[in-house]
Design a protein around this motif. Sequence first.
Motif, PDB file in Angstrom:
ATOM      1  N   ALA A  21      -8.242  -2.188   5.477  1.00  0.00           N
ATOM      2  CA  ALA A  21      -6.986  -1.999   4.755  1.00  0.00           C
ATOM      3  C   ALA A  21      -6.829  -3.065   3.668  1.00  0.00           C
ATOM      4  CB  ALA A  21      -5.812  -2.045   5.727  1.00  0.00           C
TER       5      ALA A  21
ATOM      6  N   ASN B 294      -3.929   9.416   5.289  1.00  0.00           N
ATOM      7  CA  ASN B 294      -2.898   9.996   6.162  1.00  0.00           C
ATOM      8  C   ASN B 294      -1.911   8.896   6.537  1.00  0.00           C
ATOM      9  OD1 ASN B 294      -1.415  11.653   7.799  1.00  0.00           O
ATOM     10  ND2 ASN B 294      -2.925  11.743   9.454  1.00  0.00           N
ATOM     11  N   LEU B 295      -0.958   8.642   5.646  1.00  0.00           N
ATOM     12  CA  LEU B 295      -0.050   7.517   5.813  1.00  0.00           C
ATOM     13  C   LEU B 295       1.084   7.799   6.785  1.00  0.00           C
ATOM     14  CD1 LEU B 295       0.182   6.441   2.066  1.00  0.00           C
ATOM     15  CD2 LEU B 295      -1.328   5.539   3.846  1.00  0.00           C
TER      16      LEU B 295
ATOM     17  N   TRP C 229      -0.140  -1.343   5.996  1.00  0.00           N
ATOM     18  CA  TRP C 229       0.690  -0.210   6.375  1.00  0.00           C
ATOM     19  C   TRP C 229       0.544   0.128   7.863  1.00  0.00           C
ATOM     20  CZ3 TRP C 229       5.028   1.483   5.613  1.00  0.00           C
ATOM     21  CH2 TRP C 229       5.439   2.770   5.979  1.00  0.00           C
TER      22      TRP C 229
ATOM     23  N   ARG D 293       0.823  -1.210   0.000  1.00  0.00           N
ATOM     24  CA  ARG D 293       0.000   0.000   0.000  1.00  0.00           C
ATOM     25  C   ARG D 293       0.856   1.258   0.000  1.00  0.00           C
ATOM     26  NH1 ARG D 293      -4.024   2.741   2.976  1.00  0.00           N
ATOM     27  NH2 ARG D 293      -4.341   4.664   1.778  1.00  0.00           N
ATOM     28  N   ILE D 294       1.926   1.270   0.805  1.00  0.00           N
ATOM     29  CA  ILE D 294       2.721   2.477   0.969  1.00  0.00           C
ATOM     30  C   ILE D 294       3.499   2.826  -0.295  1.00  0.00           C
ATOM     31  CG2 ILE D 294       4.766   1.301   1.868  1.00  0.00           C
ATOM     32  CD1 ILE D 294       3.283   4.747   2.908  1.00  0.00           C
TER      33      ILE D 294
ATOM     34  N   SER E 221      -0.128   2.784   9.582  1.00  0.00           N
ATOM     35  CA  SER E 221      -1.232   3.608  10.086  1.00  0.00           C
ATOM     36  C   SER E 221      -2.535   2.828  10.160  1.00  0.00           C
ATOM     37  CB  SER E 221      -1.416   4.837   9.190  1.00  0.00           C
ATOM     38  OG  SER E 221      -1.627   4.454   7.845  1.00  0.00           O
ATOM     39  N   GLU E 222      -2.502   1.531   9.804  1.00  0.00           N
ATOM     40  CA  GLU E 222      -3.714   0.714   9.815  1.00  0.00           C
ATOM     41  C   GLU E 222      -3.558  -0.520  10.708  1.00  0.00           C
ATOM     42  OE1 GLU E 222      -5.374   1.671   5.384  1.00  0.00           O
ATOM     43  OE2 GLU E 222      -3.500   0.556   5.503  1.00  0.00           O
TER      44      GLU E 222
ATOM     45  N   GLN F  30       2.221   3.222  -3.038  1.00  0.00           N
ATOM     46  CA  GLN F  30       1.294   4.145  -3.696  1.00  0.00           C
ATOM     47  C   GLN F  30       1.281   3.978  -5.217  1.00  0.00           C
ATOM     48  OE1 GLN F  30       0.985   8.128  -1.725  1.00  0.00           O
ATOM     49  NE2 GLN F  30       2.776   7.467  -0.562  1.00  0.00           N
TER      50      GLN F  30
ATOM     51  N   SER G  54      -3.598   6.784  14.195  1.00  0.00           N
ATOM     52  CA  SER G  54      -4.506   6.956  13.064  1.00  0.00           C
ATOM     53  C   SER G  54      -5.825   7.522  13.544  1.00  0.00           C
ATOM     54  CB  SER G  54      -4.747   5.606  12.381  1.00  0.00           C
ATOM     55  OG  SER G  54      -5.732   5.718  11.394  1.00  0.00           O
TER      56      SER G  54
END
Length: 336
Positions: A94, A126-127, A82, A49-50, A84-85, A52, A120
Amino acid sequence: MSLGKTAKLNTGAEIPLRGYGTWQAKPGEVGEGVFQALKAGYRHLDLARIYQNQREVGQGIRRAFQELGIKREDIFITSKLWNSEHRPDLVPRALDNTLNELGLEYLDLYLVHWPVAFKSNGDIFNLFPRSPENNNQVDIDDDVSLVDTWKAMIQLPKEKVRAIGVSNFTEEHLEAIIKATGVVPAVNQIERHPYLPNPPLINYAKEKGIHITAYSAFGNNLVGAPLIITRPEIKEAAEKASKRTGKTVTPAQVVLAWSEIGGHSVIPKSVNTPRIQENFVDVELAPDEIALVDSLAKEEKRYNIPAGYKPTSWPINIFNTPVEQDPKFHKVNLGI
């Protein structure tokens, strides 16, 4: 369709040893890179995911379905949760977000990307939440433990993810989640290269039945250091292998062959079609060639240390390297 050399995971699934990585692959080029990799024969794709870029990766996969006749079941696809999840209530969402980005119904493997939870507010965009005390650092969430997140991973539906694992975990991190849940990760994806062979972690993983995937096999450009393939020892090993086999063997092929010794997988990244093809060539190294590569271990070096990231560092001690030992830094919340 052949997957090439594979290893068997503790789930019984086969993972191809030679994978195609997508870290640092830019939008506008990663879709073509994925297509060319699949065309060259790769059947293992490593995503996150990060990075992008998963939407474009999905486009490359679908193009391969249409133009090359490849089917979904022909490809082993990994992605990652990621930081933040990490909150348990965010983990299923996620996964769904990643599947939606890729346009797929399931993953073969889903990894906890780092043993680090970021705070989070539920905002999936908002990673890198910034610390209110220091805008140059991310905001670490000490209330979410590795065990909390791992338990949520265990609960993910099997029709959406076939196997679960972790990335950048040390023996201490692995031991914590295994003791708490009894569930052994299928994979631990780690930075591993001739400067960082990490025998203790490799031996621990073998004992527990955890497959190792190596990233940054050539080093990386985060710190501006020369790539490992430029080392004279690697070039000498390539020359020896070329002379022995009567075929041209490149330094990159030497490093990738070394990375797979012991049944580990490796995920080189390139968006250059000739290099993608070069990186897929399978080479068997002779003992003296292996010894040349092994000789670099005396210069132990880790490239990927988030505490040193700029402009936004992660104030947490993951690997206990000198830069991470600031007393103000957070400790990993193991949950035990």
